[in-house]
Design an enzyme around this catalytic site. Structure first.
Site, PDB file in Angstrom:
ATOM      1  N   PHE A  11       0.651  -1.244  -0.127  1.00  0.00           N
ATOM      2  CA  PHE A  11      -0.047  -0.033   0.093  1.00  0.00           C
ATOM      3  C   PHE A  11       1.013   1.489  -0.087  1.00  0.00           C
ATOM      4  O   PHE A  11       1.907   1.206   0.616  1.00  0.00           O
ATOM      5  CB  PHE A  11      -1.058   0.111   1.299  1.00  0.00           C
ATOM      6  CG  PHE A  11      -2.096   0.745   1.071  1.00  0.00           C
ATOM      7  CD1 PHE A  11      -2.989   0.482   0.368  1.00  0.00           C
ATOM      8  CD2 PHE A  11      -2.177   2.140   1.605  1.00  0.00           C
ATOM      9  CE1 PHE A  11      -4.152   1.200   0.165  1.00  0.00           C
ATOM     10  CE2 PHE A  11      -3.313   2.768   1.449  1.00  0.00           C
ATOM     11  CZ  PHE A  11      -4.579   2.554   0.648  1.00  0.00           C
ATOM     12  N   TYR A  40      -0.759  -3.447   7.992  1.00  0.00           N
ATOM     13  CA  TYR A  40      -1.349  -4.288   8.817  1.00  0.00           C
ATOM     14  C   TYR A  40      -1.460  -5.559   8.722  1.00  0.00           C
ATOM     15  O   TYR A  40      -1.129  -6.589   9.510  1.00  0.00           O
ATOM     16  CB  TYR A  40      -2.909  -3.717   8.766  1.00  0.00           C
ATOM     17  CG  TYR A  40      -3.738  -4.675   9.815  1.00  0.00           C
ATOM     18  CD1 TYR A  40      -4.038  -3.841  11.000  1.00  0.00           C
ATOM     19  CD2 TYR A  40      -4.491  -5.500   9.485  1.00  0.00           C
ATOM     20  CE1 TYR A  40      -4.874  -4.562  12.269  1.00  0.00           C
ATOM     21  CE2 TYR A  40      -5.399  -6.155  10.293  1.00  0.00           C
ATOM     22  CZ  TYR A  40      -5.509  -5.793  11.688  1.00  0.00           C
ATOM     23  OH  TYR A  40      -6.410  -6.329  12.623  1.00  0.00           O
ATOM     24  N   VAL A  63      -0.319   6.456   5.454  1.00  0.00           N
ATOM     25  CA  VAL A  63      -0.694   7.986   5.065  1.00  0.00           C
ATOM     26  C   VAL A  63      -2.044   8.255   5.614  1.00  0.00           C
ATOM     27  O   VAL A  63      -3.098   7.617   5.795  1.00  0.00           O
ATOM     28  CB  VAL A  63      -0.560   8.237   3.768  1.00  0.00           C
ATOM     29  CG1 VAL A  63      -1.350   9.752   3.340  1.00  0.00           C
ATOM     30  CG2 VAL A  63       0.615   8.010   3.096  1.00  0.00           C
ATOM     31  N   ASP A  95      -9.258  11.022   6.085  1.00  0.00           N
ATOM     32  CA  ASP A  95     -10.368  11.655   6.547  1.00  0.00           C
ATOM     33  C   ASP A  95     -10.878  11.347   7.971  1.00  0.00           C
ATOM     34  O   ASP A  95     -11.252  11.948   8.660  1.00  0.00           O
ATOM     35  CB  ASP A  95     -11.530  11.580   5.699  1.00  0.00           C
ATOM     36  CG  ASP A  95     -11.074  12.299   4.161  1.00  0.00           C
ATOM     37  OD1 ASP A  95     -10.573  13.233   4.290  1.00  0.00           O
ATOM     38  OD2 ASP A  95     -12.068  11.966   3.318  1.00  0.00           O
ATOM     39  N   HIS A 101      -8.173   6.235  10.933  1.00  0.00           N
ATOM     40  CA  HIS A 101      -8.026   4.960  10.642  1.00  0.00           C
ATOM     41  C   HIS A 101      -6.323   4.719  10.562  1.00  0.00           C
ATOM     42  O   HIS A 101      -5.905   3.715  11.163  1.00  0.00           O
ATOM     43  CB  HIS A 101      -8.466   4.592   9.198  1.00  0.00           C
ATOM     44  CG  HIS A 101      -8.171   3.356   8.817  1.00  0.00           C
ATOM     45  ND1 HIS A 101      -8.968   2.167   9.262  1.00  0.00           N
ATOM     46  CD2 HIS A 101      -7.459   2.871   7.826  1.00  0.00           C
ATOM     47  CE1 HIS A 101      -8.354   0.992   8.640  1.00  0.00           C
ATOM     48  NE2 HIS A 101      -7.602   1.457   7.798  1.00  0.00           N
ATOM     49  N   ARG A 120      10.144  10.508   3.619  1.00  0.00           N
ATOM     50  CA  ARG A 120      10.739   9.661   5.039  1.00  0.00           C
ATOM     51  C   ARG A 120      11.187   8.154   4.625  1.00  0.00           C
ATOM     52  O   ARG A 120      11.032   7.156   5.272  1.00  0.00           O
ATOM     53  CB  ARG A 120       9.675   9.496   6.230  1.00  0.00           C
ATOM     54  CG  ARG A 120       9.426  10.963   6.594  1.00  0.00           C
ATOM     55  CD  ARG A 120       8.363  10.910   7.732  1.00  0.00           C
ATOM     56  NE  ARG A 120       8.200  12.330   8.296  1.00  0.00           N
ATOM     57  CZ  ARG A 120       7.146  12.719   8.617  1.00  0.00           C
ATOM     58  NH1 ARG A 120       6.008  12.159   8.796  1.00  0.00           N
ATOM     59  NH2 ARG A 120       7.055  14.189   9.123  1.00  0.00           N
TER      60      ARG A 120
END
Length: 133
Positions: A11, A44, A69, A72, A75, A115
């Site tokens: 991801f 995860y 990242v 909204d 999470h 990073r």
């Protein structure tokens, strides 16, 4: 020579592929060998892969890299916390260093791109812990 397992979260791949490259470069600089690499869908998902690698006799430590990242909701904080906690459990249960090179939470995509060195830091920590322990 330190033998490493590397877990790479897919991801945010545009970031994590650079983290993986930084991790590989750090391993070469430390005269460590990446014995196996496992790509997982997201951060995860990394604890299971880290656990499987940590069980192996041909791996001294596991480095995990990924980028979480913000969105909204909160999470990203939930994912980062759960991942860090579970990777710590893997390390303690397997008596094998499992290092956390996952950037985030609470960062933008631009901050994540800044990073990518966390990939190298995860490998450097894995090598250091292996030598120390």
């Amino acid at each position: 020579m330190t033998r490493l397992g590397l877990v790479v979260a897919e991801f945010n791949r545009s970031v994590t592929e650079r983290m993986e490259a930084a991790a590989r470069e750090a391993a070469a600089d430390a005269d460590a060998a990446i014995t196996d690499t496992v790509h997982v869908p997201g951060a995860y998902d990394s604890p299971l892969a880290a656990d499987r690698l940590a069980r192996r006799d041909d791996i001294d430590a596991v480095a995990v890299v990924g980028a979480i990242v913000t969105g909204d909701t909160d999470h990203d904080h939930v994912i980062a916390s759960a991942t860090a906690d579970t990777l710590t459990d893997v390390s303690l249960e397997r008596d094998t260093p499992v290092t956390f090179g996952v950037s985030g939470p609470g960062m933008s995509g631009a901050e994540a791109r800044e990073r990518v060195e966390k990939g190298a830091a995860a490998v450097e920590s894995a090598v250091s812990l292996t030598q120390e322990l």
